[in-house]
Design a protein around this motif. Structure first.
Motif, PDB file in Angstrom:
ATOM      1  N   LYS A  39      -7.406   6.435  11.566  1.00 40.06           N
ATOM      2  CA  LYS A  39      -8.331   6.386  12.692  1.00 40.06           C
ATOM      3  C   LYS A  39      -7.691   5.696  13.870  1.00 40.06           C
ATOM      4  N   GLY A  40      -6.539   5.044  13.763  1.00 39.91           N
ATOM      5  CA  GLY A  40      -5.810   4.622  14.699  1.00 39.91           C
ATOM      6  C   GLY A  40      -5.684   2.865  14.407  1.00 39.91           C
ATOM      7  N   GLY A  41      -6.587   2.305  13.597  1.00 40.69           N
ATOM      8  CA  GLY A  41      -6.410   1.127  13.267  1.00 40.69           C
ATOM      9  C   GLY A  41      -6.383  -0.075  14.604  1.00 40.69           C
ATOM     10  N   SER A  42      -5.741  -1.290  14.292  1.00 36.04           N
ATOM     11  CA  SER A  42      -5.607  -2.008  15.330  1.00 36.04           C
ATOM     12  C   SER A  42      -4.077  -1.914  15.971  1.00 36.04           C
ATOM     13  N   SER A  43      -3.409  -0.862  15.549  1.00 32.09           N
ATOM     14  CA  SER A  43      -2.261  -0.419  16.162  1.00 32.09           C
ATOM     15  C   SER A  43      -2.433   0.401  17.460  1.00 32.09           C
ATOM     16  N   MET A  46       0.897  -1.219  -0.156  1.00 26.82           N
ATOM     17  CA  MET A  46      -0.120   0.071  -0.118  1.00 26.82           C
ATOM     18  C   MET A  46       0.878   1.286  -0.008  1.00 26.82           C
ATOM     19  N   ALA A  47       0.439   2.239  -0.690  1.00 32.42           N
ATOM     20  CA  ALA A  47       1.384   3.680  -1.024  1.00 32.42           C
ATOM     21  C   ALA A  47       1.040   4.181   0.522  1.00 32.42           C
ATOM     22  N   ASN A  48       2.233   4.903   0.826  1.00 28.55           N
ATOM     23  CA  ASN A  48       2.077   5.455   2.178  1.00 28.55           C
ATOM     24  C   ASN A  48       1.812   7.023   2.124  1.00 28.55           C
ATOM     25  N   LEU A  49       0.583   7.356   2.790  1.00 26.71           N
ATOM     26  CA  LEU A  49       0.174   8.585   2.793  1.00 26.71           C
ATOM     27  C   LEU A  49       0.982   9.578   3.327  1.00 26.71           C
ATOM     28  N   SER A  50       1.870   9.392   4.443  1.00 27.11           N
ATOM     29  CA  SER A  50       2.590  10.347   5.030  1.00 27.11           C
ATOM     30  C   SER A  50       3.699  10.643   4.110  1.00 27.11           C
ATOM     31  N   ASP A  51       4.181   9.730   3.548  1.00 25.94           N
ATOM     32  CA  ASP A  51       5.454   9.824   2.359  1.00 25.94           C
ATOM     33  C   ASP A  51       4.876  10.538   1.313  1.00 25.94           C
ATOM     34  N   PHE A  52       3.653  10.484   0.770  1.00 24.87           N
ATOM     35  CA  PHE A  52       3.106  11.587   0.036  1.00 24.87           C
ATOM     36  C   PHE A  52       2.990  12.958   0.426  1.00 24.87           C
ATOM     37  N   ILE A  53       2.495  13.130   1.630  1.00 25.29           N
ATOM     38  CA  ILE A  53       2.338  14.426   2.138  1.00 25.29           C
ATOM     39  C   ILE A  53       3.645  14.977   2.236  1.00 25.29           C
ATOM     40  N   GLN A  54       4.957  14.262   2.680  1.00 25.23           N
ATOM     41  CA  GLN A  54       6.204  14.836   2.718  1.00 25.23           C
ATOM     42  C   GLN A  54       6.530  15.222   1.491  1.00 25.23           C
ATOM     43  N   LYS A  55       6.168  14.547   0.288  1.00 26.47           N
ATOM     44  CA  LYS A  55       6.903  14.803  -0.853  1.00 26.47           C
ATOM     45  C   LYS A  55       6.236  16.002  -1.449  1.00 26.47           C
ATOM     46  N   ASP A  62      -4.706   9.360  -8.557  1.00 25.55           N
ATOM     47  CA  ASP A  62      -3.835   9.094  -9.152  1.00 25.55           C
ATOM     48  C   ASP A  62      -2.859   7.691  -9.318  1.00 25.55           C
ATOM     49  N   GLN A  63      -3.346   6.976  -7.981  1.00 28.65           N
ATOM     50  CA  GLN A  63      -2.665   5.852  -7.761  1.00 28.65           C
ATOM     51  C   GLN A  63      -3.754   4.674  -7.934  1.00 28.65           C
ATOM     52  N   ASP A  64      -5.015   4.855  -7.966  1.00 28.89           N
ATOM     53  CA  ASP A  64      -5.967   3.686  -7.705  1.00 28.89           C
ATOM     54  C   ASP A  64      -5.947   2.845  -8.910  1.00 28.89           C
ATOM     55  N   GLY A  65      -5.715   3.240 -10.023  1.00 30.80           N
ATOM     56  CA  GLY A  65      -5.772   2.337 -11.022  1.00 30.80           C
ATOM     57  C   GLY A  65      -5.027   1.155 -11.046  1.00 30.80           C
ATOM     58  N   ASP A  66      -3.436   1.172 -10.194  1.00 23.79           N
ATOM     59  CA  ASP A  66      -2.877  -0.031 -10.009  1.00 23.79           C
ATOM     60  C   ASP A  66      -3.201  -0.560  -8.781  1.00 23.79           C
ATOM     61  N   GLY A  67      -4.095  -0.309  -8.148  1.00 21.23           N
ATOM     62  CA  GLY A  67      -4.371  -1.095  -6.940  1.00 21.23           C
ATOM     63  C   GLY A  67      -3.577  -0.977  -5.556  1.00 21.23           C
ATOM     64  N   ASP A  68      -2.663  -0.128  -5.609  1.00 20.34           N
ATOM     65  CA  ASP A  68      -1.726  -0.082  -4.580  1.00 20.34           C
ATOM     66  C   ASP A  68      -2.318   0.716  -3.413  1.00 20.34           C
ATOM     67  N   VAL A  69      -3.269   1.666  -3.533  1.00 17.59           N
ATOM     68  CA  VAL A  69      -4.037   2.360  -2.646  1.00 17.59           C
ATOM     69  C   VAL A  69      -5.369   1.920  -2.242  1.00 17.59           C
ATOM     70  N   ASP A  70      -5.647   1.539  -1.020  1.00 18.74           N
ATOM     71  CA  ASP A  70      -6.968   1.231  -0.669  1.00 18.74           C
ATOM     72  C   ASP A  70      -7.284   2.277   0.460  1.00 18.74           C
ATOM     73  N   ILE A  71      -8.377   2.726  -0.188  1.00 18.63           N
ATOM     74  CA  ILE A  71      -9.019   3.993   0.653  1.00 18.63           C
ATOM     75  C   ILE A  71      -9.474   3.690   2.118  1.00 18.63           C
ATOM     76  N   ASN A  72      -9.987   2.392   2.161  1.00 19.68           N
ATOM     77  CA  ASN A  72     -10.335   1.960   3.701  1.00 19.68           C
ATOM     78  C   ASN A  72      -9.017   1.502   4.457  1.00 19.68           C
ATOM     79  N   ASP A  73      -8.010   1.113   4.067  1.00 20.12           N
ATOM     80  CA  ASP A  73      -6.655   0.947   4.732  1.00 20.12           C
ATOM     81  C   ASP A  73      -6.336   2.410   5.314  1.00 20.12           C
ATOM     82  N   ILE A  74      -6.279   3.429   4.437  1.00 18.71           N
ATOM     83  CA  ILE A  74      -5.807   4.730   4.745  1.00 18.71           C
ATOM     84  C   ILE A  74      -6.590   5.321   5.711  1.00 18.71           C
TER      85      ILE A  74
END
Length: 152
Positions: free
Chosen positions: A128-132, A1-10, A111-123
Motif C-alpha cells: 500500500k505504500g506504508g509510512s515510506s 520479515m521475509a521479503n516478498l519481492s525476493d520471493f517473487i524474483q526466486k 509456507d513461512q507463517d509457521g515460524d513467524g517470519d511473515v506478517d501479512i499485515n506488514d506485506i
C-alpha cells in the motif's frame, strides 16, 4: 520479515528456466516478470477491496489462476515488456508462466507463517505504500523505467 519481492524474483527465475529466453534479454525479461507481478499487487492494493484480494491470494484462499491480480500482471507484462523487447513469438510461453508464479505466491504465507517470519499485515502495508510513501509500487516503477531508459 521475509521479503516478498525476493520471493517473487526466486519464483520468476525458477519458472523462466523452462523457456528459452535469448541470453541478451534474459535479465530484462526476468526483471519485467518480477516487476509486472509486483506492479499488479501494488496497483491492486490501491483499489477498494484490493487488500482483501491480495490477502486471499497470499493465504491461498483465492485461486491464483483465476485472480484479477494474475490477469493484471499478464497485462502489465505484455504492455511493458513483451512489446518493447519485441518478443512476440515468446509471448505465449512467457505469459503462461505468470499463473504458476502467482500460485507460488499463494503459498508464501502458508509456507513461512509457521515460524513467524511473515506478517501479512506488514506485506499489505508495504504494498500500500506504508509510512515510506512509495512502497513496492515506487520500486517497481523505477525498475521498469530503468529497463526501458526512463526515470520514474
Amino acid at each position: 520479515m521475509a521479503n516478498l519481492s525476493d520471493f517473487i524474483q526466486k519464483a520468476v527465475t525458477a519458472a523462466a528456466g523452462k523457456v528459452d529466453i535469448p541470453a541478451n534479454l534474459k535479465d530484462q525479461v526476468l526483471g519485467g516478470l518480477s516487476d509486472s507481478i509486483l506492479g499488479s499487487l501494488t496497483q491492486t492494493a490501491a483499489t477498494p477491496g484490493g487488500l482483501d484480494e491480495i490477502r486471499n491470494l497470499l493465504t491461498g484462499k483465492a485461486d491464483a489462476a483465476k485472480s484479477g491480480i494474475t490477469s493484471l500482471a499478464g497485462n502489465l507484462f505484455n504492455k511493458n515488456v513483451i512489446g518493447k523487447l519485441n518478443l512476440g513469438s515468446l509471448a505465449p510461453s512467457l505469459t503462461a508462466l505468470i499463473p504458476g508464479i502467482m500460485g507460488k505466491l499463494s503459498g508464501f504465507i502458508k509456507d513461512q507463517d509457521g515460524d513467524g517470519d511473515v506478517d501479512i499485515n506488514d506485506i499489505l502495508l508495504s504494498l500500500k505504500g506504508g509510512s515510506s510513501g512509495g512502497g513496492l509500487l515506487g520500486a517497481a516503477g523505477s525498475i521498469l523505467g530503468g529497463l526501458f531508459g526512463r526515470k520514474k
